[in-house]
Design an enzyme around this catalytic site. Structure first.
Site, short mmCIF file in Angstrom:
data_model
loop_
_atom_site.label_atom_id
_atom_site.label_comp_id
_atom_site.label_asym_id
_atom_site.label_seq_id
_atom_site.Cartn_x
_atom_site.Cartn_y
_atom_site.Cartn_z
N SER A 1 0.80 -1.22 0.00
CA SER A 1 0.00 0.00 0.00
C SER A 1 0.83 1.27 0.00
O SER A 1 0.33 2.33 -0.39
CB SER A 1 -0.93 0.02 1.22
OG SER A 1 -0.19 -0.07 2.42
N ASP B 1 -2.97 8.37 7.89
CA ASP B 1 -3.98 7.56 8.57
C ASP B 1 -3.30 6.70 9.62
O ASP B 1 -2.16 6.96 10.00
CB ASP B 1 -4.81 6.73 7.57
CG ASP B 1 -3.99 5.68 6.82
OD1 ASP B 1 -2.85 5.38 7.25
OD2 ASP B 1 -4.49 5.14 5.82
N HIS C 1 -0.35 4.74 7.28
CA HIS C 1 0.38 5.29 6.13
C HIS C 1 0.83 6.73 6.34
O HIS C 1 0.19 7.49 7.06
CB HIS C 1 -0.50 5.20 4.89
CG HIS C 1 -1.00 3.82 4.62
ND1 HIS C 1 -2.25 3.39 5.01
CD2 HIS C 1 -0.40 2.76 4.01
CE1 HIS C 1 -2.42 2.13 4.64
NE2 HIS C 1 -1.31 1.72 4.04
#
Length: 361
Positions: free
Chosen positions: A35, A324, A327
């Protein structure tokens, strides 16, 4: 770096970026990972449990209109900033996006492709069914290469791939999901992960890849999602030790693999070292907060999971390390990419920097 020296370094990096933006130093960039590098592949995967960054507030600072692009960031991610350092506008588009637009091969021949997928691991069993694991990303690249050769010829593709930059960042999800508790279990996990990782590298090498830029796992014990589990909000030292151990094992494995693969060149970026400095003195790097999610809810902004349109936003996005609960912010990604290309005394790469790697050959 401090004060004027740090500012001067940032200016120099910016000037270099401005020059290379007009002429990429490599013909294409191919991205494989999780991600931290995903630019939209997961938006095209079926399943209700697939992690996706396709809703606000993701992309709130993305250039051109505050849109959620599939990046787990408020704007660009580190793949974008590595691409910009190489002279491209941003990361190549996601493989599944390019396929949906019937533009896979034109992009592969002129800019590259991103196969990165949120939730992906080195092991197929990591978050199984909800991502494109590393092994499948390699298979997708193999299919791409075959189509490239059909369109442009084997010799041209061979030359292009040998000069292209392969950015790889994976492993965090495998460690997050690990149940290893004893030293023996951890060593066994490292062995399995490195075996699969080096097999993927060897497969890519066999298909023509020669320049590899690896990004190691960061201090996993310091992300808000982990900190929030501690009553004091402190980092989880045990998890950080596992992350450090994996990076050390990978470093040793790459040093042993490179001499066996003639012509292979690589740079390993140590995310742990880069972020450890930030955590020890966030203000020196321009941050106001290094432990709380800018977009989230509850304690440390980490109790509500991913960033959503109902999350609470911090006032200054660039002042936070984390966007977040897991991340990084766009700003943290930018500084991280700069560190990967730094050839000076603050070098966090081995045996050469990403910049030196890009210029090789």
């Amino acid at each position: 770096m401090k004060g004027a020296i740090f500012l001067l370094w940032v200016v120099v990096v910016g000037l270099v970026g401005a020059v290379t933006a007009r002429r990429p130093v490599v013909p294409a960039m191919f991205v494989l990972g999780d991600s931290t590098l995903d630019v939209g592949n997961n938006n095209h995967l079926p399943g209700k449990d697939v992690p996706r960054a396709n809703l606000p507030f993701y992309g709130i600072d993305f250039p051109g209109g505050a849109i959620a692009t599939g990046r787990f960031s408020n704007g660009y991610n580190i793949a974008d900033f590595v691409a910009r350092q190489l002279g491209f506008e941003r990361s190549p588009l996601a493989y599944l996006v390019l396929k949906s637009r019937n533009y896979l091969i034109p992009s592969a021949l002129t800019r590259g492709v991103s196969y990165a997928s949120a939730g992906a691991g080195i092991l197929d069993s990591t978050n199984a069914g909800n991502n494109i694991p590393l092994s499948e990303q390699v298979r997708y690249f193999a299919e791409t290469k075959t189509k490239m050769e059909t369109a442009a010829g084997r010799d041209k593709v061979s030359r292009l791939l040998a000069r292209s930059f392969f950015l790889v960042g994976v492993g965090s999800n495998d460690l997050f999901q690990s149940t290893a508790t004893t030293q023996g279990d951890v060593i066994a996990l490292y062995t399995t992960l490195i075996s699969n990782y080096t097999a993927a590298i060897t497969d890519l090498y066999g298909m023509g890849a020669r320049k590899f830029g690896f990004i190691s796992v960061p201090p996993l014990g310091c992300v808000p999602a982990v900190r929030v589990l501690n009553a004091t909000g402190a980092c989880n030292d045990a998890m950080n030790q596992v992350a450090m151990g994996f990076t050390a094992t990978l470093k040793s494995a790459l040093a042993g693999l490179a001499p066996k693969l003639t012509g292979l060149a690589y740079s390993l970026g140590d995310s742990f070292v880069a972020l450890e400095t930030t955590f020890s003195n966030p203000q020196a790097a321009g941050y106001e907060n290094a432990d709380t999610a800018c977009c989230g809810s509850g304690r440390l902004g980490a109790e509500g999971g991913y960033c959503t349109r109902t999350s609470k936003l911090c006032a200054n996005h660039d002042a936070y390390v984390y966007w977040d609960w897991i991340h990084s912010t766009q700003r943290a990604a930018e500084l991280g990419a700069q560190a990967l290309f730094n050839d000076g005394t603050a070098e966090v790469t081995t045996p050469i920097s990403f910049g030196q790697l890009a210029r090789e050959g």
